[in-house]
Structures are given as structure tokens and as C-alpha cells.
Design an enzyme around this catalytic site. Structure first.
Site, PDB file in Angstrom:
ATOM      1  N   GLY A 172      14.315 -55.390 -65.445  1.00 22.25           N
ATOM      2  CA  GLY A 172      13.170 -55.040 -66.281  1.00 22.25           C
ATOM      3  C   GLY A 172      12.685 -53.640 -65.980  1.00 22.25           C
ATOM      4  N   ALA A 173      13.618 -52.745 -65.665  1.00 17.87           N
ATOM      5  CA  ALA A 173      13.250 -51.393 -65.216  1.00 17.87           C
ATOM      6  C   ALA A 173      13.329 -50.361 -66.334  1.00 17.87           C
ATOM      7  CB  ALA A 173      14.153 -50.969 -64.058  1.00 17.87           C
TER       8      ALA A 173
ATOM      9  N   ILE B 137       6.175 -51.742 -65.581  1.00 14.17           N
ATOM     10  CA  ILE B 137       6.102 -51.829 -64.125  1.00 14.17           C
ATOM     11  C   ILE B 137       7.435 -51.484 -63.479  1.00 14.17           C
ATOM     12  CG2 ILE B 137       5.781 -53.442 -62.196  1.00 14.17           C
ATOM     13  CD1 ILE B 137       3.846 -54.969 -64.077  1.00 14.17           C
ATOM     14  N   GLY B 138       8.516 -52.020 -64.037  1.00 19.26           N
ATOM     15  CA  GLY B 138       9.829 -51.779 -63.451  1.00 19.26           C
ATOM     16  C   GLY B 138      10.207 -50.314 -63.454  1.00 19.26           C
TER      17      GLY B 138
ATOM     18  N   SER C  71       2.308 -63.693 -61.675  1.00 15.86           N
ATOM     19  CA  SER C  71       1.085 -63.353 -62.392  1.00 15.86           C
ATOM     20  C   SER C  71      -0.014 -64.343 -62.052  1.00 15.86           C
ATOM     21  CB  SER C  71       1.337 -63.388 -63.902  1.00 15.86           C
ATOM     22  OG  SER C  71       0.132 -63.266 -64.628  1.00 15.86           O
TER      23      SER C  71
ATOM     24  N   TYR D 290       4.528 -69.488 -70.324  1.00 12.62           N
ATOM     25  CA  TYR D 290       4.501 -68.294 -69.481  1.00 12.62           C
ATOM     26  C   TYR D 290       3.830 -68.591 -68.142  1.00 12.62           C
ATOM     27  CZ  TYR D 290       3.531 -63.511 -67.958  1.00 12.62           C
ATOM     28  OH  TYR D 290       3.458 -62.342 -67.230  1.00 12.62           O
TER      29      TYR D 290
END
Length: 273
Positions: free
Chosen positions: A10-11, A15-16, A131, A157
Site C-alpha cells: 500500500g505504498a 501513509i505507505g 485502526s 472494515y
């Protein structure tokens, strides 16, 4: 710590990408993993880093990613399982799993499992982006991991973020003696595209009521970077859940070792061929 290999999923955004930039600035060899070929390549080019694309809604992509990482990197010092997101109406992947469950939990579980020997040999840290939604929205049922009986985007989620914590705790239990340290963290309410595919109330809350509280991605990545660059057992404890570089509050029941073991066993059965 210079010269370490840090793999971040997820970069390609949010955030990633922010964590990748900061860790590369500190001297790490960052490996950028993302779903979008264009966005992943853009971040990798900016950093002069290697990149791989993988869609976590396809477990064969995860298997290919693991094989490619093992072939290229004799050490993996940090694996940041950051990919994930809030989805829309209930949908099953090509693998037959509910999409939120697979993308947020099952795919990173499989990736970590496939890399586990290399991670253990490297004395690696495995970090999961969880989260506070695990406390606010989850109603976890070990017998309904696919959300067939009850589904709402925010519920799925929240359950997935709770699964990230259970996985972190069980990874510590099973692999810490072999050299792997693990942690999960809450990044804060961050301005990212994690909910782009959803119309749920949680997404609307992020866009409206909490808009003035939303953090930039760099702030959200701070605890990830802290966990990746400090010493487990000294600065933080393996198996823990953190926010703002401190131990964070867990939902009641998440510390149940039997529940964590059951999730691990069922997840393993789902990804084993």
C-alpha cells in the site's frame, strides 16, 4: 540501521508512500508495493526504489509477490502490511472471499506466512496498519469471517482491523522466539484514499464531521516509521497495539489468545492449497 530492506505494501499513496519517503531518507532500501502500476511506479521512481505491483483481491498476486521478494532479497528487515481499505457493497473476490476480509487481513496474512522463514532469518519486524475502527465498528464473529450473515461496509472494515491486531498477537506468539517481532498501530484519522470505493457512513464521517481533525499522511505514518526504526523489547513490546507511539486501548476480548489462535488456524486453512 542503514542498509536495511523495508517492504511496504500500500505504498503507492497515503501513509505507505509517506513512510516510504521517510524511511528512504533515513537510509533504508525501501521496496514499494502497490495495486496501481502507474501510482506504484511513480513513487518508486521518485525514490529510486524497486517496486512490485499486486492486487490483494487476488491471492495469486500475493503468492507471486512473495516469490519475487524471496528471489530478490536475501534479507527483509521490515515488512509493513499497510495495504487495505474500506469497501462498498458486499463483494466476493476471485478467490471466493469477502473483499474487505481478504484485502485487509487474508492477503497480508498469506504474504507474511510465505515470507516467514526469510523474516525470521532476518530478525524482522512485521507491522500491521490497524485502526481505532476495531473498537468503534467491529462485531467480530469467528464463525462469520466472510460476513455472510451480517454485512455493512464499516462493520466489515472494523472487523478486519480487529483481525489485524489478533494476527499481530498470534504472530508474536508463534514466531517471536524465531526472531520476528510484530506490532499493530492506529495511524489516526488520515487524509488518504483508503475509502475511495465506499459510500458508507464511516467514509462520510471522515469527509465531513471529522474533516477539521484529519491528519496529513506524513503524520499518519509517524508511528509506522517509529516502529520500523526503533528496538522491540526496548522502545515497544512485540505483539502490541500502538497509537501516537504509545500503547493504545484495545476493544474488550481482543486479548483472548484462543480467539487469535482460532483466526490464525482458519486463515491458514483458507490460503493453503
Amino acid at each position: 540501521m542503514a542498509g536495511r530492506t523495508v517492504v511496504i505494501t500500500g505504498a503507492s499513496d497515503g501513509i505507505g508512500a509517506a513512510a516510504a519517503r521517510e524511511l528512504q531518507r533515513r537510509g533504508d532500501e525501501v521496496v514499494v508495493v502497490g495495486r496501481s502500476p502507474e501510482k506504484t511506479a511513480a513513487v518508486a521512481t521518485e525514490l529510486g526504489a524497486a517496486s512490485f505491483t499486486a492486487d490483494f483481491a487476488r491471492l495469486d498476486d500475493v503468492r507471486t509477490l512473495a516469490a519475487d521478494l524471496l528471489a530478490r532479497y536475501p534479507r527483509i528487515d521490515v515488512l509493513a502490511n499497510n495495504a487495505g481499505g474500506l469497501m462498498g457493497p458486499r463483494e466476493e473476490t476471485v478467490d471466493g472471499h469477502e473483499k474487505t476480509f481478504q484485502v485487509n487481513h487474508l492477503a497480508p496474512f498469506l504474504l507474511t506466512l510465505l515470507l516467514s522463514d526469510r523474516l525470521a532469518e532476518s530478525g524482522a519486524t512485521v507491522i500491521a496498519t490497524s485502526s481505532v475502527a476495531h473498537r468503534l465498528y467491529s462485531d467480530f464473529d469467528i464463525d462469520d469471517l466472510e460476513s455472510r450473515r451480517h454485512y455493512r461496509p464499516e462493520l466489515a472494515y472494523g472487523n478486519a482491523k480487529l483481525e489485524n491486531i489478533l494476527f499481530t498477537r498470534e504472530l508474536h506468539k508463534r514466531f517471536h522466539d524465531r526472531g520476528i517481532s510484530s506490532a499493530a498501530f492506529h495511524p489516526g484519522v488520515v487524509a488518504t484514499s483508503f475509502s475511495a470505493g465506499s459510500r458508507s457512513g464511516l467514509r462520510l464521517m471522515y469527509r465531513s464531521v471529522l474533516n477539521r481533525l484529519i491528519l496529513p499522511a506524513e503524520k499518519g505514518a509517524d508511528t509506522l516509521v517509529w516502529l520500523a526504526t526503533t528496538t522491540p523489547g526496548v522502545d515497544w513490546q512485540s505483539g502490541g497495539y500502538y497509537a501516537k507511539r504509545k500503547p493504545a486501548r484495545l476493544k474488550k476480548g481482543v486479548d483472548d489468545p484462543a480467539l487469535a489462535a482460532a483466526l490464525w488456524d482458519r486463515s491458514s486453512a483458507m490460503v493453503t492449497r
